[in-house]
Design a protein around this motif. Structure first.
Motif, PDB file in Angstrom:
ATOM      1  N   PRO A 271       0.969  -1.192  -0.091  1.00 39.08           N
ATOM      2  CA  PRO A 271       0.052   0.061   0.009  1.00 39.08           C
ATOM      3  C   PRO A 271       0.798   1.332   0.007  1.00 39.08           C
ATOM      4  CG  PRO A 271      -0.262  -1.285   2.026  1.00 39.08           C
ATOM      5  CD  PRO A 271       0.623  -2.080   1.129  1.00 39.08           C
ATOM      6  N   ALA A 272       0.310   2.336  -0.505  1.00 43.48           N
ATOM      7  CA  ALA A 272       1.178   3.567  -0.702  1.00 43.48           C
ATOM      8  C   ALA A 272       1.680   4.134   0.641  1.00 43.48           C
ATOM      9  CB  ALA A 272       0.222   4.704  -1.331  1.00 43.48           C
ATOM     10  N   VAL A 273       1.013   3.941   1.691  1.00 43.57           N
ATOM     11  CA  VAL A 273       1.357   4.599   2.987  1.00 43.57           C
ATOM     12  C   VAL A 273       2.517   3.860   3.580  1.00 43.57           C
ATOM     13  CG1 VAL A 273       0.681   5.081   5.185  1.00 43.57           C
ATOM     14  CG2 VAL A 273      -1.102   5.016   3.511  1.00 43.57           C
ATOM     15  N   THR A 274       2.504   2.381   3.296  1.00 47.55           N
ATOM     16  CA  THR A 274       3.471   1.564   3.792  1.00 47.55           C
ATOM     17  C   THR A 274       5.078   2.215   3.017  1.00 47.55           C
ATOM     18  OG1 THR A 274       2.221   0.041   3.879  1.00 47.55           O
ATOM     19  CG2 THR A 274       4.352  -0.769   4.120  1.00 47.55           C
ATOM     20  N   ARG A 275       4.718   2.196   1.628  1.00 50.41           N
ATOM     21  CA  ARG A 275       5.815   2.628   0.615  1.00 50.41           C
ATOM     22  C   ARG A 275       6.444   3.996   0.976  1.00 50.41           C
ATOM     23  NH1 ARG A 275       3.854   3.044  -4.654  1.00 50.41           N
ATOM     24  NH2 ARG A 275       1.774   2.347  -3.982  1.00 50.41           N
ATOM     25  N   TYR A 276       5.428   4.870   1.368  1.00 51.46           N
ATOM     26  CA  TYR A 276       6.118   6.234   1.774  1.00 51.46           C
ATOM     27  C   TYR A 276       6.764   6.100   2.816  1.00 51.46           C
ATOM     28  CZ  TYR A 276       5.780  10.911   3.868  1.00 51.46           C
ATOM     29  OH  TYR A 276       6.265  11.994   4.468  1.00 51.46           O
ATOM     30  N   PHE A 277       6.580   5.520   3.991  1.00 47.59           N
ATOM     31  CA  PHE A 277       7.231   5.605   5.304  1.00 47.59           C
ATOM     32  C   PHE A 277       8.409   4.726   4.963  1.00 47.59           C
ATOM     33  CE2 PHE A 277       3.222   6.771   7.392  1.00 47.59           C
ATOM     34  CZ  PHE A 277       3.789   7.802   8.006  1.00 47.59           C
ATOM     35  N   THR A 278       8.682   3.702   4.178  1.00 51.55           N
ATOM     36  CA  THR A 278       9.776   3.061   3.764  1.00 51.55           C
ATOM     37  C   THR A 278      10.767   4.006   3.445  1.00 51.55           C
ATOM     38  OG1 THR A 278       8.415   1.153   3.286  1.00 51.55           O
ATOM     39  CG2 THR A 278      10.838   0.986   3.138  1.00 51.55           C
ATOM     40  N   TRP A 279      10.058   4.699   2.358  1.00 53.54           N
ATOM     41  CA  TRP A 279      10.795   5.702   1.616  1.00 53.54           C
ATOM     42  C   TRP A 279      11.539   6.822   2.409  1.00 53.54           C
ATOM     43  CZ3 TRP A 279       9.414  10.935  -0.033  1.00 53.54           C
ATOM     44  CH2 TRP A 279      10.073  11.586  -0.827  1.00 53.54           C
ATOM     45  N   LEU A 280      10.717   7.406   3.354  1.00 51.50           N
ATOM     46  CA  LEU A 280      10.853   8.481   4.210  1.00 51.50           C
ATOM     47  C   LEU A 280      12.107   8.008   5.133  1.00 51.50           C
ATOM     48  CD1 LEU A 280      10.240  11.393   4.997  1.00 51.50           C
ATOM     49  CD2 LEU A 280       8.981  10.490   6.851  1.00 51.50           C
ATOM     50  N   GLY A 281      11.968   6.765   5.711  1.00 52.97           N
ATOM     51  CA  GLY A 281      12.835   6.122   6.446  1.00 52.97           C
ATOM     52  C   GLY A 281      13.993   6.279   5.994  1.00 52.97           C
ATOM     53  N   GLY A 282      14.283   5.521   4.859  1.00 49.70           N
ATOM     54  CA  GLY A 282      15.416   5.659   4.110  1.00 49.70           C
ATOM     55  C   GLY A 282      16.165   7.171   3.825  1.00 49.70           C
ATOM     56  N   ALA A 283      15.192   7.972   3.562  1.00 49.07           N
ATOM     57  CA  ALA A 283      15.675   9.317   2.931  1.00 49.07           C
ATOM     58  C   ALA A 283      16.386   9.775   4.356  1.00 49.07           C
ATOM     59  CB  ALA A 283      14.740  10.120   2.536  1.00 49.07           C
ATOM     60  N   LEU A 284      15.657   9.674   5.750  1.00 52.34           N
ATOM     61  CA  LEU A 284      16.220  10.462   6.823  1.00 52.34           C
ATOM     62  C   LEU A 284      17.614   9.831   7.246  1.00 52.34           C
ATOM     63  CD1 LEU A 284      13.096  10.876   8.941  1.00 52.34           C
ATOM     64  CD2 LEU A 284      14.398  12.524   7.799  1.00 52.34           C
ATOM     65  N   THR A 285      17.872   8.371   7.006  1.00 50.66           N
ATOM     66  CA  THR A 285      19.121   7.756   7.451  1.00 50.66           C
ATOM     67  C   THR A 285      20.033   7.700   6.290  1.00 50.66           C
ATOM     68  OG1 THR A 285      18.026   5.624   6.444  1.00 50.66           O
ATOM     69  CG2 THR A 285      18.044   6.103   8.843  1.00 50.66           C
ATOM     70  N   GLY A 286      19.706   8.628   5.218  1.00 54.35           N
ATOM     71  CA  GLY A 286      20.665   8.626   4.048  1.00 54.35           C
ATOM     72  C   GLY A 286      20.587   7.582   3.089  1.00 54.35           C
ATOM     73  N   ASP A 287      19.720   6.903   2.915  1.00 54.22           N
ATOM     74  CA  ASP A 287      19.812   5.802   1.981  1.00 54.22           C
ATOM     75  C   ASP A 287      18.374   6.222   1.081  1.00 54.22           C
ATOM     76  OD1 ASP A 287      19.495   3.578   0.542  1.00 54.22           O
ATOM     77  OD2 ASP A 287      18.311   2.367   2.010  1.00 54.22           O
ATOM     78  N   LEU A 288      18.958   6.712   0.099  1.00 53.02           N
ATOM     79  CA  LEU A 288      17.935   7.132  -1.060  1.00 53.02           C
ATOM     80  C   LEU A 288      17.448   6.031  -2.052  1.00 53.02           C
ATOM     81  CD1 LEU A 288      19.408  10.653  -1.521  1.00 53.02           C
ATOM     82  CD2 LEU A 288      17.197  10.055  -0.353  1.00 53.02           C
ATOM     83  N   GLY A 289      17.834   4.902  -1.937  1.00 54.87           N
ATOM     84  CA  GLY A 289      17.492   3.862  -2.818  1.00 54.87           C
ATOM     85  C   GLY A 289      18.615   3.861  -4.015  1.00 54.87           C
TER      86      GLY A 289
END
Lengths: 271, 318
Positions: B63-81
């Motif tokens: 679901p979009a919400v899960t993907r958003y939080f995964t993405w945001l968590g990554g971005a905050l820890t410096g992992d942008l994928g």
């Protein structure tokens, strides 16, 4: 006959001629838009007034058709931006309360991202077609029109004739379109010129970046992109569209300045 | 806690909230739109199996919400994928390019800020006379010019005709500083011309505003010369609005940098973003969009905080 200042007159003449050329492009252009008629980057001559472009198309014809595309997109996007922006702005001002708060904060949010960056983000997933460009540009720019029209409408909304209409029992649509709109028109019209210039610059920038009008369709930003490699060889083909954009922008600016001065003096300094 | 401190804390909190909201907006802008990302990457002729595989790899079935939080968590820890098109790590690519962009913007700022303030002062000193009118006319013209026009005219003059500076700014890692500076000079001048007009006009307005005050009249009446009045009495009081102007224009510079980098083929953030928009590489676009927005919001926030701190009425509450 009212007196038009010289600067505004020059602006009017240039703006009008750009629009006329855009409308009658097929009759004015000496060659077809995508027709290869000569060598690569031929210099200016009697046959090709501005020379030819990077694959031997007549540059003047490309410029005329390109102006048509650019001006059409900019005009359409300005209309989208004004219709959405002003209707929403007036609605927010008339309804007030939490509706106004929610809409205004949302607009603040969109405006906190640079317009170009947001447009690029959206265009990365959307098909880059002319209607899509018009909608994206128009909606992003509607935020600025929203702020202006809301500010103007908040002032008008408390005037006696609006109160009278409300007491008569008129609906919201009547208040917005029959009471507020006619009185808010002059500042909006002056703003329209500035928004139009912004749209011309915006669509040219997008096309220059390769994310606007797609080839073989011509537009001013795209012509710069196609001919930019010539610059290093001292061939100025890429500069013509930029000159066109700049003169159009300056002349619309001159007209908008004049409209703004006229409307503010008419209302005794109240914009 | 003083009034100024409270306002600053409020402004910081607002900035963070805004940044969070913007991240939602950028994510929503690329995910919830009608277009299917997998479809647009593989094209219309893709087989259903290939689409399904790509959707699973990209986590599009979540679901979009899960993907958003995964993405945001990554971005905050410096992992942008990783980038879809090249499979390269986005954080690494951005690290090098962000440095380049900040260097270019920094050089432009070093040229533009003193020049804009100086021109603003001259325009005020000779207001309504020819230097003021000349400066106003030139700035009106430069606002109407697209950034790429200024860039190409400068290339044509300084690189092609005069051969003083190279036409392209293709810097690489480990290049000597002096050489890098020569390459960056032409794009920096272009950027300067893009922001100079706004900065100068706003400086002029800020100083003119102060010039209306009574103490300026006193200074004039006690016989100070025009420049002394401006330098000793008007300028110190106009510093807060001018710093505000400078910050707002630095934010504007961040957008101008996108076009200028493409013109000069400069390997910075702007070119990275534009390249990947046309390749429809969504993770890269999201990451660089977020960084551009963060820098923009950050500079606006600094501008507001500086004007709070520089306001003596807030520093010494009754």
């Amino acid at each position: 006959m009212m007196k038009i200042p010289l600067a505004a007159m020059i602006g009017l003449i240039f703006t009008a001629s750009y629009f006329l050329v855009a409308i009658f492009a097929p009759f004015l252009a000496p060659y077809g838009m995508a027709e290869v008629v000569g060598g690569v980057w031929e210099p200016m001559s009697a046959k090709h007034w501005l020379g030819t472009d990077n694959i031997g198309r007549d540059l003047l014809s490309r410029m005329i058709y390109g102006g048509r595309t650019t001006i059409f997109i900019a005009t359409a996007a300005t209309l989208v931006s004004f219709t959405t922006g002003s209707v929403l702005g007036f609605t927010a001002a008339v309804i007030g309360g939490w509706v106004d708060q929610a809409m205004s904060r949302f607009v603040d949010l969109i405006m906190s991202i640079p317009t170009l960056i947001f447009a690029l983000v959206v265009l990365s997933v959307m098909p880059v077609t002319i209607p899509m460009l018009i909608i994206v540009m128009g909606l992003l720019d509607a935020t600025r029109v929203y702020r202006l029209s809301r500010a103007v409408a908040v002032d008008i909304n408390v005037m006696d004739f609006v109160e009278a209409a409300k007491l008569r029992g008129e609906g919201r649509a009547w208040i917005i379109f029959r009471e507020i709109l006619p009185n808010a028109l002059s500042p909006l019209v002056a703003e329209m010129g500035l928004r139009f210039i912004f749209m011309v610059l915006f669509v040219s920038t997008l096309s220059f970046l390769g994310l606007g009008v797609q080839p073989p369709e011509a537009d001013w930003g795209g012509i710069v992109k196609e001919n930019k490699d010539g610059i290093v060889w001292g061939i100025g083909a890429a500069l013509w569209p930029a000159v066109a954009i700049a003169t159009l922008a300056i002349s619309v600016n001159l007209v908008a300045d004049w409209v703004l001065n006229r409307t503010t003096s008419l209302k005794g300094g109240r914009g | 806690m003083g009034l100024a401190t409270r306002l600053v804390v409020q402004r910081l909190a607002l900035g963070l909230l805004l940044l969070l909201a913007v991240s939602v907006l950028i994510f929503a802008g690329t995910q919830i739109l009608p277009g299917d990302v997998a479809q647009s990457i593989l094209g219309q002729s893709a087989t259903p199996e290939a689409l399904e595989n790509l959707r699973r790899d990209m986590g599009l079935n979540e679901p979009a919400v899960t993907r958003y939080f995964t993405w945001l968590g990554g971005a905050l820890t410096g992992d942008l994928g990783t980038a879809l098109t090249s499979g390269a790590d986005i954080s690494e690519a951005i690290g090098a390019r962000l440095g380049n962009t900040l260097f270019l913007a920094g050089v432009a700022a070093v040229i533009a800020i003193p020049l804009a303030i100086l021109l603003g002062l001259i325009a005020v000193r000779f207001r309504e006379r020819w230097p003021d009118k000349l400066i106003s006319g030139v700035t009106l013209a430069s606002i109407s010019l697209p950034e790429f026009f200024i860039g190409y005219v400068l290339i044509l003059i300084f690189a092609v005709k005069l051969r003083w500076l190279p036409p392209l700014a293709t810097v690489y890692d480990g290049m000597p500083f002096g050489e890098r500076l020569t390459l960056v000079l032409l794009p920096a001048i272009t950027l300067t011309m893009v922001v100079l007009a706004h900065m100068m006009r706003m400086t002029r307005a800020a100083i003119l505003n102060v010039m209306q005050s009574a103490y300026i009249e006193t200074a004039e009446l006690k016989g100070l010369s025009g420049f002394q009045v401006i330098a000793r009495h008007a300028f110190p009081n106009a510093i807060a609005p001018i710093v505000n102007v400078v910050m707002l224009n630095l934010a504007y510079l961040i957008v101008g940098v996108v076009v200028v980098e493409v013109v000069f083929a400069y390997p910075g953030m702007g070119q990275y973003l534009v390249d990947h928009v046309s390749k429809r590489d969504v993770p890269v676009v999201q990451a660089s969009g977020l960084i551009f927005a963060a820098v923009y919001i950050g500079l606006n926030m600094v501008a507001d905080i500086v004007s709070i701190l520089a306001n003596p009425r807030l520093r010494h509450p009754k």
